[in-house]
Design a protein around this motif. Structure first.
Motif, short mmCIF file in Angstrom:
data_model
loop_
_atom_site.label_atom_id
_atom_site.label_comp_id
_atom_site.label_asym_id
_atom_site.label_seq_id
_atom_site.Cartn_x
_atom_site.Cartn_y
_atom_site.Cartn_z
N ILE A 121 -22.69 -17.98 -16.23
CA ILE A 121 -23.97 -17.33 -16.00
C ILE A 121 -24.16 -16.21 -17.02
CG2 ILE A 121 -24.03 -17.92 -13.54
CD1 ILE A 121 -23.17 -15.05 -12.96
N LEU A 122 -25.41 -15.82 -17.26
CA LEU A 122 -25.73 -14.82 -18.28
C LEU A 122 -24.99 -13.51 -18.05
CD1 LEU A 122 -27.56 -14.17 -20.76
CD2 LEU A 122 -29.21 -13.24 -19.11
N ALA A 123 -24.93 -13.06 -16.79
CA ALA A 123 -24.27 -11.79 -16.48
C ALA A 123 -22.80 -11.81 -16.91
CB ALA A 123 -24.38 -11.49 -14.98
N LYS A 124 -22.14 -12.93 -16.67
CA LYS A 124 -20.72 -13.03 -17.05
C LYS A 124 -20.56 -13.03 -18.55
CE LYS A 124 -16.46 -15.55 -16.10
NZ LYS A 124 -15.84 -16.68 -15.38
N GLN A 125 -21.48 -13.69 -19.26
CA GLN A 125 -21.41 -13.74 -20.72
C GLN A 125 -21.52 -12.34 -21.33
OE1 GLN A 125 -23.94 -16.76 -22.68
NE2 GLN A 125 -24.32 -17.58 -20.63
N ILE A 126 -22.43 -11.54 -20.77
CA ILE A 126 -22.71 -10.24 -21.36
C ILE A 126 -21.79 -9.14 -20.85
CG2 ILE A 126 -24.45 -8.39 -21.50
CD1 ILE A 126 -26.59 -10.53 -21.61
N LEU A 127 -21.45 -9.17 -19.55
CA LEU A 127 -20.72 -8.06 -18.94
C LEU A 127 -19.21 -8.19 -19.01
CD1 LEU A 127 -22.98 -7.51 -15.78
CD2 LEU A 127 -23.06 -6.32 -17.98
N THR A 128 -18.69 -9.35 -19.46
CA THR A 128 -17.24 -9.51 -19.54
C THR A 128 -16.78 -9.65 -20.97
OG1 THR A 128 -17.46 -11.91 -19.26
CG2 THR A 128 -17.12 -10.60 -17.28
N LEU A 168 -32.60 -6.46 -18.75
CA LEU A 168 -31.33 -7.10 -18.40
C LEU A 168 -30.85 -6.64 -17.04
CD1 LEU A 168 -29.31 -7.07 -21.77
CD2 LEU A 168 -30.36 -9.03 -20.63
N GLY A 169 -31.05 -5.36 -16.74
CA GLY A 169 -30.68 -4.85 -15.42
C GLY A 169 -31.39 -5.60 -14.31
N GLU A 170 -32.66 -5.95 -14.54
CA GLU A 170 -33.41 -6.72 -13.55
C GLU A 170 -32.82 -8.11 -13.38
OE1 GLU A 170 -37.36 -6.65 -15.08
OE2 GLU A 170 -37.74 -4.55 -14.50
N LEU A 171 -32.33 -8.69 -14.49
CA LEU A 171 -31.74 -10.03 -14.41
C LEU A 171 -30.37 -10.02 -13.73
CD1 LEU A 171 -32.61 -11.70 -17.84
CD2 LEU A 171 -33.54 -12.23 -15.59
N PHE A 172 -29.72 -8.88 -13.71
CA PHE A 172 -28.41 -8.78 -13.08
C PHE A 172 -28.52 -8.34 -11.62
CE2 PHE A 172 -26.75 -7.57 -17.56
CZ PHE A 172 -26.84 -8.90 -17.95
N ASP A 173 -29.68 -7.85 -11.22
CA ASP A 173 -29.88 -7.35 -9.85
C ASP A 173 -30.06 -8.52 -8.89
OD1 ASP A 173 -30.38 -5.84 -7.64
OD2 ASP A 173 -32.06 -4.72 -8.49
N LYS A 174 -29.56 -8.36 -7.68
CA LYS A 174 -29.70 -9.46 -6.71
C LYS A 174 -31.09 -9.50 -6.08
CE LYS A 174 -27.98 -7.36 -2.40
NZ LYS A 174 -26.97 -7.52 -1.32
N LYS A 175 -31.86 -8.39 -6.18
CA LYS A 175 -33.22 -8.38 -5.62
C LYS A 175 -34.23 -8.54 -6.75
CE LYS A 175 -34.56 -5.82 -2.09
NZ LYS A 175 -35.00 -4.70 -1.22
N VAL A 176 -35.18 -9.44 -6.55
CA VAL A 176 -36.23 -9.71 -7.54
C VAL A 176 -37.59 -9.56 -6.87
CG1 VAL A 176 -37.22 -11.38 -9.15
CG2 VAL A 176 -34.73 -11.33 -8.77
N TRP A 177 -38.37 -8.57 -7.31
CA TRP A 177 -39.70 -8.36 -6.73
C TRP A 177 -40.71 -9.28 -7.38
CZ3 TRP A 177 -40.52 -5.70 -2.42
CH2 TRP A 177 -39.59 -4.73 -2.06
N MET A 178 -41.69 -9.73 -6.59
CA MET A 178 -42.79 -10.55 -7.10
C MET A 178 -44.08 -9.76 -7.01
SD MET A 178 -41.76 -14.35 -5.69
CE MET A 178 -41.72 -13.92 -3.93
N LYS A 179 -45.12 -10.21 -7.70
CA LYS A 179 -46.38 -9.47 -7.78
C LYS A 179 -47.01 -9.25 -6.41
CE LYS A 179 -47.63 -10.72 -12.51
NZ LYS A 179 -48.65 -11.40 -13.36
N SER A 180 -46.84 -10.20 -5.51
CA SER A 180 -47.47 -10.10 -4.19
C SER A 180 -46.84 -9.04 -3.30
CB SER A 180 -47.37 -11.46 -3.48
OG SER A 180 -46.01 -11.77 -3.23
N GLY A 181 -45.66 -8.55 -3.69
CA GLY A 181 -44.92 -7.62 -2.83
C GLY A 181 -43.79 -8.31 -2.09
N ALA A 182 -43.78 -9.64 -2.14
CA ALA A 182 -42.64 -10.40 -1.60
C ALA A 182 -41.48 -10.30 -2.60
CB ALA A 182 -43.04 -11.85 -1.38
N TYR A 183 -40.28 -10.69 -2.17
CA TYR A 183 -39.14 -10.60 -3.08
C TYR A 183 -38.11 -11.68 -2.78
CZ TYR A 183 -36.81 -8.15 0.81
OH TYR A 183 -36.27 -7.82 2.04
N LEU A 184 -37.22 -11.89 -3.76
CA LEU A 184 -36.11 -12.82 -3.63
C LEU A 184 -34.81 -12.04 -3.53
CD1 LEU A 184 -36.98 -15.25 -6.60
CD2 LEU A 184 -37.79 -15.41 -4.23
N ILE A 185 -33.86 -12.58 -2.80
CA ILE A 185 -32.47 -12.09 -2.81
C ILE A 185 -31.61 -13.23 -3.34
CG2 ILE A 185 -30.50 -11.34 -1.43
CD1 ILE A 185 -32.57 -9.20 -1.65
#
Length: 395
Positions: A388-395, A268-285
């Protein structure tokens, strides 16, 4: 996916359910008590004000709970009088919650009541007969023919029904259509004797409807660590999906909790984080602005061949899969802008858009890939249903 498991566990003030496979979460849902009601609940509401230029009404569907009701082509079902072609303040009308409140917007309700089963959806106002676009073309005629002709309600055949066609079990679809039509008859009849603000029908919790929404091929086991939930799920499956009863299991290891086994907090922490790593070493923000979500694709640790267009293409294709997965898991909606790595090849740009559109078509919530701008930005729109999922769970 025989190795995948549908995991259902109590978490914070609700129930978390997710498909676990390959050491990651998928198909995440969170159910909690909601004083504003849940999507699919049906109420006898009171009309507060009709706004003709909006072709809509503002209503109270629960005491002190206001909602927005579009007055489209559907004929209202009134409980206080016979409908004469005009809705007025003070009317008591049967409505269904369609969208939860999002930010400053009030919940949206509809006059077109629907009852969903495993293989079809029945609607009282829209009487068209239709079929999911995701069902293979070769099965569509047979499935539509299986819908009983004497049902006066609308029927939409769901994606799951494709399995019935393949297994030559079309009678299961016919019987479900008849059952839901009978339930709709009873609901409309009984609602006329209910008072204002009554909840005529409460939808099952999302961790139960998830069992109907998912094909049994999507997981090989259903597991929960809670005895009360186990009994509830067993009863629900017995009535709605008896073929899944053999997959249900109670997790009883007291020495090592199920939430630790599936690393719930970490995932869940990974789903709430703004950075998402991919297998190649690239990532999303992934960031949220006032008006939209913005997703930036970065090459990250993968520094080999950065000037190579083929390298950029591979990163973008990997990012396309992860972007659509994150959108679905986090329940992002509205306008979503994705900044992919720049590619010179128009052919590769078209392939990327094609892949995004294919992935969007697999989403159970309507998702539209608009196009790519000359700057390489891709615009996606996704229907808003709940926070969003984060709002459902964290509020």
């Amino acid at each position: 996916m025989a190795d995948a498991k549908l995991v259902i566990t109590r978490y914070k003030q609700g129930v978390l359910s997710f498909v676990a496979s390959n050491n990651r979460m998928d198909s995440v849902a969170f159910s909690a008590q909601n004083e504003n009601g849940s999507i699919g609940d049906i109420y006898v509401a009171k009309v507060i004000n009709v706004v003709s230029h909006l072709n809509a009404a503002f209503i109270d569907y629960l005491p002190g709970k206001k909602g927005f009701l579009p007055l489209d082509k559907y004929t209202p079902v009134l409980t206080n009088r016979e409908y004469n072609g005009k809705l007025v303040a003070g009317d008591e009308v049967l409505v269904q919650l369609e969208k939860e409140a999002v930010r400053t917007k009030e919940p949206v309700l509809t006059l077109n009541l629907s009852l969903a089963g495993s293989y079809c959806v029945i609607t009282n106002a829209d009487t068209k007969k239709g079929i999911s676009n995701k069902i293979a073309k070769k099965w569509k005629d047979a499935l539509l023919e299986a819908v009983p002709e004497d049902i006066s309600y609308g029927v939409v055949v769901r994606t799951n029904a494709g399995n019935l066609a393949e297994e030559n079990q079309l009678s299961v679809l016919s019987e479900e259509c008849k059952q839901l039509a009978s339930e709709m008859d009873l609901l409309l009849q009984n609602s006329r004797h209910r008072t204002c603000y009554s909840c005529v029908r409460k939808v099952p919790a999302e961790y139960l409807t998830q069992l109907c929404d998912n094909s049994h091929a999507e997981f090989g086991e259903i597991v929960t660590d809670d005895e009360v939930l186990f009994d509830e799920i067993k009863a629900y499956l017995g009535s709605n999906r008896p073929e899944l009863l053999s997959l249900l299991r109670l997790y009883e290891d007291k020495a090592y909790s199920m939430q630790k086994l599936y690393a719930v907090e970490t995932k869940l922490g990974e789903l709430f984080d703004k950075k998402v790593w991919m297998k190649s070493g690239a990532y999303l923000i992934i960031e949220q602005t006032e008006a939209m979500y913005v997703i930036d694709v970065n090459s990250g640790k993968n520094i080999s061949g950065k000037e190579n267009d083929e390298y950029i293409y591979r990163i973008n294709m990997e990012a396309a899969t992860e972007v659509m997965r994150q959108i679905r898991l986090r329940n992002l909606s509205g306008i979503i802008i994705i900044d992919f790595l720049n590619m010179k090849s128009l052919e590769k740009q078209e392939t990327l858009i094609k892949e995004l559109r294919y992935l969007a078509s697999q989403d159970k919530i309507h998702t539209n890939v608009v196009d790519m701008t000359p700057l390489g930005l891709v615009e996606i729109t996704r229907k808003k249903t709940k926070p969003i999922l984060a709002k459902q769970i964290l509020t």
